[in-house]
Design a protein around this motif. Structure first.
Motif, short mmCIF file in Angstrom:
data_model
loop_
_atom_site.label_atom_id
_atom_site.label_comp_id
_atom_site.label_asym_id
_atom_site.label_seq_id
_atom_site.Cartn_x
_atom_site.Cartn_y
_atom_site.Cartn_z
N TYR A 1 -34.74 43.95 -37.16
CA TYR A 1 -33.53 43.69 -36.39
C TYR A 1 -32.54 44.83 -36.52
CZ TYR A 1 -35.52 39.09 -36.22
OH TYR A 1 -36.38 38.04 -36.01
N GLU B 1 -34.31 42.99 -31.26
CA GLU B 1 -35.46 42.71 -32.11
C GLU B 1 -36.60 43.63 -31.72
OE1 GLU B 1 -37.20 38.65 -33.57
OE2 GLU B 1 -37.91 39.05 -31.54
N CYS B 2 -37.16 44.33 -32.70
CA CYS B 2 -38.31 45.19 -32.50
C CYS B 2 -39.48 44.55 -33.23
CB CYS B 2 -38.05 46.59 -33.06
SG CYS B 2 -36.60 47.39 -32.38
N CYS C 1 -43.40 44.42 -34.61
CA CYS C 1 -44.42 45.32 -35.12
C CYS C 1 -45.72 44.53 -35.27
CB CYS C 1 -44.01 45.89 -36.47
SG CYS C 1 -42.38 46.66 -36.48
N SER D 1 -41.07 50.46 -41.36
CA SER D 1 -40.35 50.94 -40.18
C SER D 1 -38.86 51.02 -40.47
CB SER D 1 -40.58 50.02 -38.99
OG SER D 1 -41.91 50.05 -38.60
N ILE E 1 -41.45 52.55 -34.99
CA ILE E 1 -41.72 51.34 -34.22
C ILE E 1 -41.81 51.72 -32.75
CG2 ILE E 1 -40.72 49.70 -35.83
CD1 ILE E 1 -38.11 49.88 -34.40
N GLY F 1 -40.57 50.37 -30.09
CA GLY F 1 -39.35 50.26 -29.31
C GLY F 1 -38.83 48.84 -29.34
N VAL F 2 -37.79 48.60 -28.59
CA VAL F 2 -37.19 47.28 -28.54
C VAL F 2 -38.13 46.36 -27.76
CG1 VAL F 2 -35.23 45.94 -27.69
CG2 VAL F 2 -34.87 48.20 -28.71
N THR F 3 -38.49 45.26 -28.35
CA THR F 3 -39.41 44.32 -27.74
C THR F 3 -38.66 43.18 -27.06
OG1 THR F 3 -40.91 44.81 -29.54
CG2 THR F 3 -41.46 42.93 -28.19
N ALA G 1 -42.93 42.94 -24.02
CA ALA G 1 -41.49 43.19 -23.83
C ALA G 1 -40.91 42.05 -23.00
CB ALA G 1 -41.28 44.52 -23.12
#
Length: 145
Positions: free
Chosen positions: A22, A32-33, A35, A43, A50, A52-54, A94
């Motif tokens: 986060y 929130e990303c 993994c 990360s 990571i 990217g932003v998910t 995403a």
């Protein structure tokens, strides 16, 4: 600029087989990303990048109306069963998290407000272009892969 969330830097979602990291943007919105390979702690420490932003949260006074706009105007699809208290729009890789304005950003106690948000998504099923919500400060740009 993004920075780690003090109270909740990472967590595990066993039902998705994912770890989460986060971060907050300059306005304090929680991002929130996810993994896939269990490397959330590394990360956050800078050891493993990571992807990217998910998830990007989009608070709204009417969750289902915002979901309808994302589906009909932008061309994205709801994931699961949207409700008045929570919805995912996008896919496993995403998505937008639509939640009631005034609720707390999980896993923090920070209140979710409708702050200006611009996001670019790559989606072959949606029509490319830029879409501005008529009432909320959200702008979504869709690109083809």
């Amino acid at each position: 600029m993004i920075h780690p969330i003090e109270s909740a830097q990472s967590g595990r979602f066993g039902f998705l087989d994912l770890d989460a990291v986060y971060v907050a943007d300059g306005a304090g919105n929680v991002l929130e990303c996810l993994c896939d390979d269990g490397d959330a702690a590394e990360s956050l420490a800078g050891g493993v990048p990571i992807a990217g932003v998910t998830e990007v949260g989009l608070p709204a006074s009417d969750v289902l109306a915002l979901v309808e706009w994302l589906e009909s105007a932008v061309g994205l699809s709801a994931w699961g069963s949207p409700s008045e208290s929570f919805a995912w729009v996008g896919d496993r890789g995403a998505r937008f998290v639509v939640l009631p304005a005034g609720s707390e950003w999980y896993p923090t106690e920070q209140v979710a407000d409708s702050e200006p948000m611009g996001a670019t998504v790559v989606n072959d099923e949606a029509t490319p272009g830029t879409y501005e919500h008529p009432e909320l400060p959200y702008e979504i740009t869709v690109l083809e892969e």
